[in-house]
Design a protein around this motif. Sequence first.
Motif, PDB file in Angstrom:
ATOM      1  N   ARG A  49       0.863  -1.193   0.000  1.00 14.52           N
ATOM      2  CA  ARG A  49       0.000   0.000   0.000  1.00 14.52           C
ATOM      3  C   ARG A  49       0.892   1.232   0.000  1.00 14.52           C
ATOM      4  NH1 ARG A  49      -2.475   3.738   3.420  1.00 14.52           N
ATOM      5  NH2 ARG A  49      -1.177   3.027   5.141  1.00 14.52           N
ATOM      6  N   ILE A  50       0.683   2.111  -0.973  1.00  8.97           N
ATOM      7  CA  ILE A  50       1.510   3.327  -1.061  1.00  8.97           C
ATOM      8  C   ILE A  50       0.930   4.412  -0.157  1.00  8.97           C
ATOM      9  CG2 ILE A  50       2.256   5.202  -2.603  1.00  8.97           C
ATOM     10  CD1 ILE A  50       2.379   3.068  -4.843  1.00  8.97           C
ATOM     11  N   VAL A  51       1.782   5.009   0.669  1.00  6.16           N
ATOM     12  CA  VAL A  51       1.356   6.108   1.544  1.00  6.16           C
ATOM     13  C   VAL A  51       1.582   7.420   0.780  1.00  6.16           C
ATOM     14  CG1 VAL A  51       1.678   7.210   3.795  1.00  6.16           C
ATOM     15  CG2 VAL A  51       2.064   4.737   3.540  1.00  6.16           C
ATOM     16  N   ARG A 106       4.203  10.182   1.642  1.00  2.90           N
ATOM     17  CA  ARG A 106       5.648   9.912   1.544  1.00  2.90           C
ATOM     18  C   ARG A 106       6.098   9.728   0.092  1.00  2.90           C
ATOM     19  NH1 ARG A 106       5.966   4.793   4.901  1.00  2.90           N
ATOM     20  NH2 ARG A 106       4.310   5.260   6.380  1.00  2.90           N
ATOM     21  N   CYS A 107       5.160   9.509  -0.801  1.00  3.15           N
ATOM     22  CA  CYS A 107       5.516   9.170  -2.191  1.00  3.15           C
ATOM     23  C   CYS A 107       5.993  10.406  -2.963  1.00  3.15           C
ATOM     24  CB  CYS A 107       4.292   8.572  -2.882  1.00  3.15           C
ATOM     25  SG  CYS A 107       4.552   8.232  -4.621  1.00  3.15           S
ATOM     26  N   THR A 108       7.146  10.269  -3.660  1.00  4.38           N
ATOM     27  CA  THR A 108       7.714  11.378  -4.442  1.00  4.38           C
ATOM     28  C   THR A 108       7.376  11.262  -5.937  1.00  4.38           C
ATOM     29  OG1 THR A 108       9.737  10.144  -4.790  1.00  4.38           O
ATOM     30  CG2 THR A 108       9.664  11.576  -2.843  1.00  4.38           C
ATOM     31  N   HIS A 109       6.591  10.250  -6.298  1.00  7.70           N
ATOM     32  CA  HIS A 109       6.167  10.010  -7.696  1.00  7.70           C
ATOM     33  C   HIS A 109       7.358   9.728  -8.612  1.00  7.70           C
ATOM     34  CE1 HIS A 109       2.038  12.218  -7.109  1.00  7.70           C
ATOM     35  NE2 HIS A 109       2.339  11.409  -6.122  1.00  7.70           N
ATOM     36  N   CYS A 110       8.367   9.047  -8.073  1.00  7.27           N
ATOM     37  CA  CYS A 110       9.541   8.752  -8.921  1.00  7.27           C
ATOM     38  C   CYS A 110       9.236   7.678  -9.965  1.00  7.27           C
ATOM     39  CB  CYS A 110      10.716   8.321  -8.043  1.00  7.27           C
ATOM     40  SG  CYS A 110      10.502   6.681  -7.309  1.00  7.27           S
ATOM     41  N   GLY A 111       8.234   6.821  -9.709  1.00  5.67           N
ATOM     42  CA  GLY A 111       7.829   5.829 -10.698  1.00  5.67           C
ATOM     43  C   GLY A 111       8.565   4.501 -10.629  1.00  5.67           C
ATOM     44  N   LYS A 112       9.512   4.345  -9.715  1.00  2.71           N
ATOM     45  CA  LYS A 112      10.303   3.102  -9.675  1.00  2.71           C
ATOM     46  C   LYS A 112       9.425   1.881  -9.349  1.00  2.71           C
ATOM     47  CE  LYS A 112      14.811   4.997  -8.839  1.00  2.71           C
ATOM     48  NZ  LYS A 112      15.890   5.319  -7.920  1.00  2.71           N
ATOM     49  N   CYS A 113       8.426   2.082  -8.518  1.00  2.23           N
ATOM     50  CA  CYS A 113       7.564   0.940  -8.151  1.00  2.23           C
ATOM     51  C   CYS A 113       6.788   0.436  -9.368  1.00  2.23           C
ATOM     52  CB  CYS A 113       6.616   1.334  -7.024  1.00  2.23           C
ATOM     53  SG  CYS A 113       5.646   2.801  -7.400  1.00  2.23           S
ATOM     54  N   ASP A 154      -1.368   7.131 -11.091  1.00  3.96           N
ATOM     55  CA  ASP A 154      -1.345   8.073  -9.956  1.00  3.96           C
ATOM     56  C   ASP A 154      -0.943   7.369  -8.646  1.00  3.96           C
ATOM     57  OD1 ASP A 154      -3.661   6.693 -10.110  1.00  3.96           O
ATOM     58  OD2 ASP A 154      -4.997   8.374  -9.661  1.00  3.96           O
ATOM     59  N   PHE A 155      -0.245   6.239  -8.790  1.00  2.00           N
ATOM     60  CA  PHE A 155       0.405   5.540  -7.668  1.00  2.00           C
ATOM     61  C   PHE A 155      -0.573   5.072  -6.573  1.00  2.00           C
ATOM     62  CE2 PHE A 155       3.481   8.377  -9.647  1.00  2.00           C
ATOM     63  CZ  PHE A 155       4.337   7.407 -10.166  1.00  2.00           C
ATOM     64  N   VAL A 156      -1.564   4.366  -7.070  1.00  2.00           N
ATOM     65  CA  VAL A 156      -2.472   3.657  -6.157  1.00  2.00           C
ATOM     66  C   VAL A 156      -2.380   2.174  -6.525  1.00  2.00           C
ATOM     67  CG1 VAL A 156      -4.882   3.311  -5.444  1.00  2.00           C
ATOM     68  CG2 VAL A 156      -4.034   5.629  -5.943  1.00  2.00           C
ATOM     69  N   CYS A 197      11.444   0.941  -3.104  1.00  2.00           N
ATOM     70  CA  CYS A 197      11.042   2.359  -2.998  1.00  2.00           C
ATOM     71  C   CYS A 197      12.092   3.177  -2.228  1.00  2.00           C
ATOM     72  CB  CYS A 197       9.685   2.445  -2.295  1.00  2.00           C
ATOM     73  SG  CYS A 197       9.223   4.158  -1.930  1.00  2.00           S
ATOM     74  N   PRO A 198      12.679   4.199  -2.847  1.00  2.00           N
ATOM     75  CA  PRO A 198      13.723   4.988  -2.167  1.00  2.00           C
ATOM     76  C   PRO A 198      13.167   5.865  -1.046  1.00  2.00           C
ATOM     77  CG  PRO A 198      13.302   5.842  -4.395  1.00  2.00           C
ATOM     78  CD  PRO A 198      12.449   4.639  -4.232  1.00  2.00           C
ATOM     79  N   ALA A 199      11.844   6.126  -1.075  1.00  2.00           N
ATOM     80  CA  ALA A 199      11.252   7.023  -0.073  1.00  2.00           C
ATOM     81  C   ALA A 199      10.570   6.258   1.062  1.00  2.00           C
ATOM     82  CB  ALA A 199      10.238   7.941  -0.753  1.00  2.00           C
ATOM     83  N   GLU A 200      10.720   4.940   1.066  1.00  4.48           N
ATOM     84  CA  GLU A 200      10.037   4.089   2.059  1.00  4.48           C
ATOM     85  C   GLU A 200       8.547   4.452   2.157  1.00  4.48           C
ATOM     86  OE1 GLU A 200      12.131   3.973   5.776  1.00  4.48           O
ATOM     87  OE2 GLU A 200      13.958   3.233   4.852  1.00  4.48           O
ATOM     88  N   ALA A 201       7.954   4.590   0.977  1.00  2.00           N
ATOM     89  CA  ALA A 201       6.546   5.020   0.921  1.00  2.00           C
ATOM     90  C   ALA A 201       5.582   3.854   0.743  1.00  2.00           C
ATOM     91  CB  ALA A 201       6.376   6.012  -0.238  1.00  2.00           C
ATOM     92  N   VAL A 202       6.131   2.613   0.655  1.00  2.00           N
ATOM     93  CA  VAL A 202       5.239   1.469   0.431  1.00  2.00           C
ATOM     94  C   VAL A 202       5.173   0.615   1.699  1.00  2.00           C
ATOM     95  CG1 VAL A 202       4.700  -0.512  -1.033  1.00  2.00           C
ATOM     96  CG2 VAL A 202       5.911   1.455  -2.014  1.00  2.00           C
ATOM     97  N   ASP A 203       4.021   0.630   2.341  1.00  2.00           N
ATOM     98  CA  ASP A 203       3.818  -0.269   3.480  1.00  2.00           C
ATOM     99  C   ASP A 203       3.531  -1.670   2.949  1.00  2.00           C
ATOM    100  OD1 ASP A 203       4.208   1.762   5.227  1.00  2.00           O
ATOM    101  OD2 ASP A 203       2.092   2.059   5.742  1.00  2.00           O
TER     102      ASP A 203
END
Length: 294
Positions: A66-68, A71-78, A90-92, A108-114
């Motif tokens: 689950r993307i928070v 915290r997400c920077t929209h880098c697109g790596k995921c 849109d990163f859902v 994820c470089p931003a640790e935005a994915v739980d």
Amino acid sequence: MTHIKEMVVVSGKGGTGKTSITGALSFLLQDKVIADCDVDAANLHMILNLDEVLLTKEFFGGKKARIVPERCTHCGKCRDVCLYDAISEDFVIDLVSCEGCGACHFLCPAEAVDFDERLAGYCYICSTEDNGRFVFAEMLPGEENSGKLVAMVRNEAREEAKKMGHELILIDGPPGIGCPVISSLTGTHLAVIVTEPTPAGAHDLKRIVELTNHFQIKTAVVVNKSDINASYVEATRQLCKDNGLVYLGEIPYEPKITEAQKEAKTILDFAPQCVASGAIREIHTKLQSILEEL
Ligand code: SF4
Ligand code: SF4
């Protein structure tokens, strides 16, 4: 310590009358715990005389990402790493498409994915009007891992059998030959296959016999709606002989079974004198002797 015997009623396909027959047998078998392992479409509870739900347990089927958004920077790596196209532009994350591989979480470089265990269903422990116990479960829509939920139902049924001092667990297994069926069969002492005398019934019977042979489970066969095709009944008898299976008997087509379902009753409760009820009583007598020998 009590030796608990597990008897599972299965069918190679849906629509053979497996649940109606399990419900009727539950009416006759004494000192047992009943477990509905058809966790994707549980309906045995609808024809049993349930008293109340004593305990509801949560089932966690596995991890999902689950993307928070904060915290997400929209880098697109995921999105690049997800092999299942589960992440939208849109990163859902679409939880049905997510296979829980964890790649997006670790990358994820931003640790935005739980990446946590998700509630996937519930397991219910119920009392019945004859002071017995009944365990069943329901998967939440879109969730997977029904084999693991079947294992949970069986474990809870074993615990109830120990507590109540019962020596028998009667399991209503799922139809087919997939993962939940294998989870329902493994380690049981007796498999009762309900089949019907049709080409599809004969085909699916052979497939499920292969499974019970593979797991070396003593196997018995019931032909339901036996009067619709005598030659397939004979072929089923022969298949039992050739494979060392117990031929338990036949139940003729009985429209009252559908009427009993509409009234939320087993056929033995609804029409105890009908021919099908008589046939089920005979099958129960044979089953009792098999169970005593196990
Ligand atoms: S990798 Fe992380 S930061 Fe980048 S888009 Fe995906 S969730 Fe957002
Ligand atoms: S956990 Fe795996 S399947 Fe699920 S969204 Fe992340 S990369 Fe895709």
